[in-house]
Write an enzyme that holds these catalytic residues in place. Structure first.
Site, PDB file in Angstrom:
ATOM      1  N   CYS A  29       0.828  -1.212   0.000  1.00  0.00           N
ATOM      2  CA  CYS A  29       0.000   0.000   0.000  1.00  0.00           C
ATOM      3  C   CYS A  29       0.859   1.257   0.000  1.00  0.00           C
ATOM      4  CB  CYS A  29      -0.968  -0.007   1.177  1.00  0.00           C
ATOM      5  SG  CYS A  29      -0.168  -0.297   2.744  1.00  0.00           S
ATOM      6  N   GLU A  77      -3.898   3.571  -8.189  1.00  0.00           N
ATOM      7  CA  GLU A  77      -3.049   2.546  -7.567  1.00  0.00           C
ATOM      8  C   GLU A  77      -3.032   1.306  -8.454  1.00  0.00           C
ATOM      9  OE1 GLU A  77      -4.408   0.532  -3.910  1.00  0.00           O
ATOM     10  OE2 GLU A  77      -2.401   0.930  -3.127  1.00  0.00           O
TER      11      GLU A  77
HETATM   12  P1  NDP Z   1      -9.819  -5.780  -1.316  1.00  0.00           P
HETATM   13  O1  NDP Z   1      -9.525  -4.492  -0.695  1.00  0.00           O
HETATM   14  O2  NDP Z   1     -11.122  -5.927  -1.994  1.00  0.00           O
HETATM   15  O3  NDP Z   1      -9.687  -6.957  -0.223  1.00  0.00           O
HETATM   16  C1  NDP Z   1      -9.162  -6.817   1.070  1.00  0.00           C
HETATM   17  C2  NDP Z   1     -10.022  -7.596   2.047  1.00  0.00           C
HETATM   18  O4  NDP Z   1     -11.358  -7.078   2.049  1.00  0.00           O
HETATM   19  C3  NDP Z   1     -10.153  -9.075   1.696  1.00  0.00           C
HETATM   20  O5  NDP Z   1     -10.197  -9.829   2.888  1.00  0.00           O
HETATM   21  C4  NDP Z   1     -11.483  -9.098   0.976  1.00  0.00           C
HETATM   22  O6  NDP Z   1     -12.104 -10.333   0.943  1.00  0.00           O
HETATM   23  C5  NDP Z   1     -12.279  -8.131   1.809  1.00  0.00           C
HETATM   24  N1  NDP Z   1     -13.476  -7.618   1.120  1.00  0.00           N
HETATM   25  C6  NDP Z   1     -13.717  -7.502  -0.208  1.00  0.00           C
HETATM   26  N2  NDP Z   1     -14.938  -6.974  -0.443  1.00  0.00           N
HETATM   27  C7  NDP Z   1     -15.489  -6.756   0.775  1.00  0.00           C
HETATM   28  C8  NDP Z   1     -16.749  -6.246   1.211  1.00  0.00           C
HETATM   29  N3  NDP Z   1     -17.674  -5.826   0.361  1.00  0.00           N
HETATM   30  N4  NDP Z   1     -16.984  -6.163   2.533  1.00  0.00           N
HETATM   31  C9  NDP Z   1     -16.064  -6.559   3.416  1.00  0.00           C
HETATM   32  N5  NDP Z   1     -14.858  -7.088   3.072  1.00  0.00           N
HETATM   33  C10 NDP Z   1     -14.576  -7.164   1.771  1.00  0.00           C
HETATM   34  O7  NDP Z   1      -8.626  -6.158  -2.247  1.00  0.00           O
HETATM   35  P2  NDP Z   1      -8.604  -6.874  -3.666  1.00  0.00           P
HETATM   36  O8  NDP Z   1      -7.915  -8.122  -3.532  1.00  0.00           O
HETATM   37  O9  NDP Z   1      -9.943  -6.925  -4.337  1.00  0.00           O
HETATM   38  O10 NDP Z   1      -7.688  -5.847  -4.427  1.00  0.00           O
HETATM   39  C11 NDP Z   1      -8.246  -4.739  -5.081  1.00  0.00           C
HETATM   40  C12 NDP Z   1      -7.272  -3.604  -5.047  1.00  0.00           C
HETATM   41  O11 NDP Z   1      -7.150  -3.109  -3.746  1.00  0.00           O
HETATM   42  C13 NDP Z   1      -5.850  -3.987  -5.438  1.00  0.00           C
HETATM   43  O12 NDP Z   1      -5.673  -4.043  -6.790  1.00  0.00           O
HETATM   44  C14 NDP Z   1      -5.078  -2.907  -4.784  1.00  0.00           C
HETATM   45  O13 NDP Z   1      -5.086  -1.765  -5.593  1.00  0.00           O
HETATM   46  C15 NDP Z   1      -5.850  -2.636  -3.525  1.00  0.00           C
HETATM   47  N6  NDP Z   1      -5.293  -3.294  -2.327  1.00  0.00           N
HETATM   48  C16 NDP Z   1      -4.710  -2.512  -1.411  1.00  0.00           C
HETATM   49  C17 NDP Z   1      -4.172  -3.085  -0.301  1.00  0.00           C
HETATM   50  C18 NDP Z   1      -3.530  -2.258   0.734  1.00  0.00           C
HETATM   51  O14 NDP Z   1      -2.811  -2.776   1.561  1.00  0.00           O
HETATM   52  N7  NDP Z   1      -3.779  -0.981   0.759  1.00  0.00           N
HETATM   53  C19 NDP Z   1      -4.155  -4.522  -0.095  1.00  0.00           C
HETATM   54  C20 NDP Z   1      -4.857  -5.258  -1.115  1.00  0.00           C
HETATM   55  C21 NDP Z   1      -5.389  -4.641  -2.184  1.00  0.00           C
HETATM   56  P3  NDP Z   1     -11.785 -11.400  -0.213  1.00  0.00           P
HETATM   57  O15 NDP Z   1     -11.055 -12.401   0.552  1.00  0.00           O
HETATM   58  O16 NDP Z   1     -13.073 -11.892  -0.720  1.00  0.00           O
HETATM   59  O17 NDP Z   1     -11.037 -10.711  -1.276  1.00  0.00           O
END
Ligand code: NDP
Length: 486
Positions: free
Chosen positions: A282, A379
Site C-alpha cells: 500500500c 493505484e
Molecule cells: P480488497 O480491498 O477488496 O480486499 C481486502 C479484504 O477485504 C479481503 O479480505 C477481501 O475479501 C475483503 N473484502 C472484499 N470486499 C469486501 C466487502 N464488500 N466487505 C467486506 N470485506 C470485503 O482487495 P482486492 O484483492 O480486491 O484488491 C483490489 C485492489 O485493492 C488492489 O488491486 C489494490 O489496488 C488494492 N489493495 C490494497 C491493499 C492495501 O494494503 N492498501 C491490499 C490489497 C489490495 P476477499 O477475501 O473476498 O477478497
C-alpha cells in the site's frame, strides 16, 4: 484434508460445506483446500465474540494475564518462524527472505503490545472543583478485522495483537486467497489458552463474510486494510450501528529525488521502494519524482538495475521478486500497462508477463508521464513505476500531493533543511528522509486523504482499540446545593 476455521474455541467446517482451493501463485498449483464460510458462520463467530466479551469476563482479565498470553504467542511464533515464513511464501508468492522478515516483525508486534498493557495508562486532570477528574481506557468490545493478501501474517498481527492486548474480542477474516498463515496463528492462540470465543477466525469471501462483519450491529468496531473501493463499502456498511472504524487503504506514494544526492544510493532505494513485494504494497513508492537535471542519468541507472532483478518463485534462493498474487490481479496490472501505453507514456523497461508458469510480471518503468494520466493517478499495486519530472521544490510538492491518496512519501536530498521543508508539506501519514519503506511496530501507520482513517501500530494503534472513559471523583462528602431544600 480441508483446513477449518476457528469459531468459539472449535475448529469447524462451514455450514454450507463449501470449500476453496488455495493456489501457489508461482506454480498455479493447489497447495491447500480450506473451508469456505459465509453469513451463518460469520454470525456464529460474532455471537461467540459478543458472549466472550459481555458475559465470560475476557474484558476483565488482568492486563498482565493478557500480556502473558501475547508473549506466549510471540514465543511460539518465533519457534515456528520458518514454518510460517514458508506458508506465506507459498500462499502469497513472496521471496522467502521477505516472508522471514514479516514473521520476525509479527513476533515483535506481539511483544510490543504485550509490553504496552503494563505501561502507565490514562490521565488525571486538575479541574476547577474539588473533584479528581481522570480518564481510563477500556476495550471497545467485539472487533471485526478484515485483511488483504499482500502481507498475510503481518496484516493479521497488526490488528490482532493490539485488539487482544486492549481486552477486546475479535472476529477476524483474512483474504480468501491467503488464509493459511492465519489458520496456523489461530492454532497458536488455542495452544496458549485464549478463552473460548475471544479469538474467532472466519474464512470466506469479502462480499459475504466481510460484509456481514462490517454490517453487524453486534460488532463494535471494524478494522480493515485493503483497497479504497472496498474500504468505502465497509464504511457504508458500518453506518448501521455507527461502529468505530479504522481503514488502511491504498496509495500512490511519491518518492522525490533532488539533484544533490548520490545517484547510486538513491537508485537503490527507488528500486526497493517500488519493487519490494512485487509492488503489492500500500505504501509503495510507485511515483518517482526526479529533478530534471538528473532525470536522464537516473532513469538510465534505474532501468539497468531493474532489468537485473531476478524474478522467480519465492523458494528459489536467487529470487528477488516473486509473482503477483493471482491471475485476476496480474491481468489488472497488465491492463494498467496497456493503459499507460495508450496514454502515451514511454515504456522504459518491462511491461510483459514473464513466459513461464506463475503470475510473473517484469519490473516495469514508465517515463514521459503527465500528472493527469491514469497510471499516475491510480493505484496499480504491482511492479509498475511511473517517473515524473520536476524543476524545483514548489513543483515537487505540487506533483507529490496531486492524487486522492496520502499514505506515504519520501525525499532524497543532502540538504537537511530542504528535506524537512518538503516532508512537512507532504500530505501523507508515513514519510522518510533518505530512505523508503522501513516501518516499525513502535510508530503509527496510516494515511491522509483517501488513504484511510485512523492509525495502526505504536501507541496510536493501541488507543484505536480502546474507548476513553471520563471518571470524576467527588472529594467532598456534601450536597451539591443547586436546588433549595424547602
Ligand atoms: P480488497 O480491498 O477488496 O480486499 C481486502 C479484504 O477485504 C479481503 O479480505 C477481501 O475479501 C475483503 N473484502 C472484499 N470486499 C469486501 C466487502 N464488500 N466487505 C467486506 N470485506 C470485503 O482487495 P482486492 O484483492 O480486491 O484488491 C483490489 C485492489 O485493492 C488492489 O488491486 C489494490 O489496488 C488494492 N489493495 C490494497 C491493499 C492495501 O494494503 N492498501 C491490499 C490489497 C489490495 P476477499 O477475501 O473476498 O477478497
Amino acid at each position: 484434508m480441508i483446513e477449518k476455521m476457528y469459531i468459539d474455541g472449535e475448529w469447524v467446517l462451514a455450514e454450507s460445506g463449501e470449500t476453496r482451493e488455495i493456489l501457489n501463485p508461482a506454480t498455479e498449483k493447489v497447495i491447500a483446500t480450506v473451508t469456505e464460510g459465509a453469513e451463518p458462520d460469520a454470525f456464529k463467530a460474532i455471537t461467540a465474540a459478543r458472549r466472550a466479551f459481555d458475559h465470560d469476563g475476557w474484558s476483565e482479565v488482568a492486563a498482565l494475564e493478557r500480556a502473558r498470553l501475547l508473549y506466549a504467542v510471540a514465543n511460539k511464533l518465533e519457534e515456528r518462524a520458518e514454518e510460517f515464513a514458508e506458508l506465506d511464501m507459498l500462499d502469497n508468492g513472496k521471496p522467502l527472505r521477505e516472508a522471514q522478515f514479516d514473521v520476525s516483525d509479527a513476533v515483535g508486534c506481539f511483544r510490543y503490545y504485550a509490553g504496552i498493557v503494563s505501561k502507565p495508562q490514562g490521565q488525571t486532570y486538575n479541574v476547577p472543583d474539588a473533584m479528581q477528574a481522570m480518564v481510563v481506557r477500556e476495550p471497545i468490545g467485539v472487533c471485526g478485522q478484515i485483511t488483504p493478501w499482500n502481507y498475510p501474517l503481518l496484516m493479521a498481527v497488526w490488528k490482532l495483537a493490539p485488539a487482544l492486548a486492549a481486552g477486546n474480542t475479535v472476529v477476524f477474516k483474512p483474504s480468501e486467497i491467503t488464509p493459511l498463515s492465519a489458520i496456523k496463528l489461530f492454532a497458536i492462540f488455542e495452544e496458549v489458552g485464549f478463552p473460548k470465543g475471544v479469538c474467532n477466525l472466519v474464512l470466506g469471501a469479502g462480499p459475504t463474510v466481510g460484509q456481514t462483519i462490517a454490517a453487524s450491529h453486534e460488532v463494535d468496531k471494524i478494522a480493515f486494510t485493503g483497497g479504497t473501493v472496498t474500504g468505502r463499502k465497509i464504511m457504508e456498511a458500518a453506518t448501521g450501528n455507527l461502529k468505530k472504524i479504522s481503514l488502511e487503504l491504498g496509495g500512490k506514494s511519491p518518492n522525490i529525488v533532488f539533484d544533490d544526492v548520490d545517484l547510486e544510493t538513491a537508485v537503490d532505494w527507488a528500486l526497493f521502494a517500488i519493487f519490494a513485494n512485487q509492488g503489492q504494497v500500500c505504501s509503495a513508492g510507485s511515483r518517482l519524482l526526479l529533478q530534471e537535471s538528473i532525470h536522464d542519468r537516473f532513469v538510465e541507472l534505474l532501468v539497468d538495475r531493474a532489468q537485473k532483478i531476478e524474478v522467480g518463485p519465492g523458494n528459489e534462493p536467487n529470487s528477488e521478486m516473486g509473482p503477483l498474487i493471482s491471475e485476476a490481479h496480474m491481468n489488472k496490472v497488465l491492463k494498467y500497462i496497456q493503459i499507460g501505453l495508450a496514454e502515451g507514456a514511454t515504456l522504459a523497461c518491462g511491461g510483459k508477463r514473464i513466459n513461464r508458469k506463475g503470475y510473473f510480471v517484469e519490473p516495469t518503468i514508465f517515463t514521459n508521464t503527465h500528472p493527469e494520466m491514469q497510471i499516475v493517478q491510480e493505484e496499480i499495486f504491482g511492479p509498475v513505476l511511473v517517473v515524473q519530472k520536476f524543476k524545483d521544490e514548489g513543483e515537487a510538492v505540487r506533483l507529490a500531493n496531486n492524487t486522492i491518496y496520502g499514505l506515504a512519501g519520501a525525499v532524497f536530498t543532502k540538504d537537511g533543511a530542504r528535506a524537512q521543508r518538503i516532508i512537512r508539506k507532504l500530505r501523507a501519514g508515513i514519510t522518510w528522509i533518505n530512505a523508503y519503506h522501513p516501518t516499525y511496530n513502535e510508530a503509527p501507520w496510516g494515511g491522509y486523504k483517501q488513504s484511510g482513517i485512523g492509525r495502526e501500530l505504536g501507541t496510536f494503534g493501541y488507543e484505536a482499540y480502546t474507548e476513553v472513559k471520563q471518571i470524576n471523583i467527588n472529594l467532598l462528602d456534601e450536597p451539591v446545593g443547586w436546588f433549595k431544600r424547602e
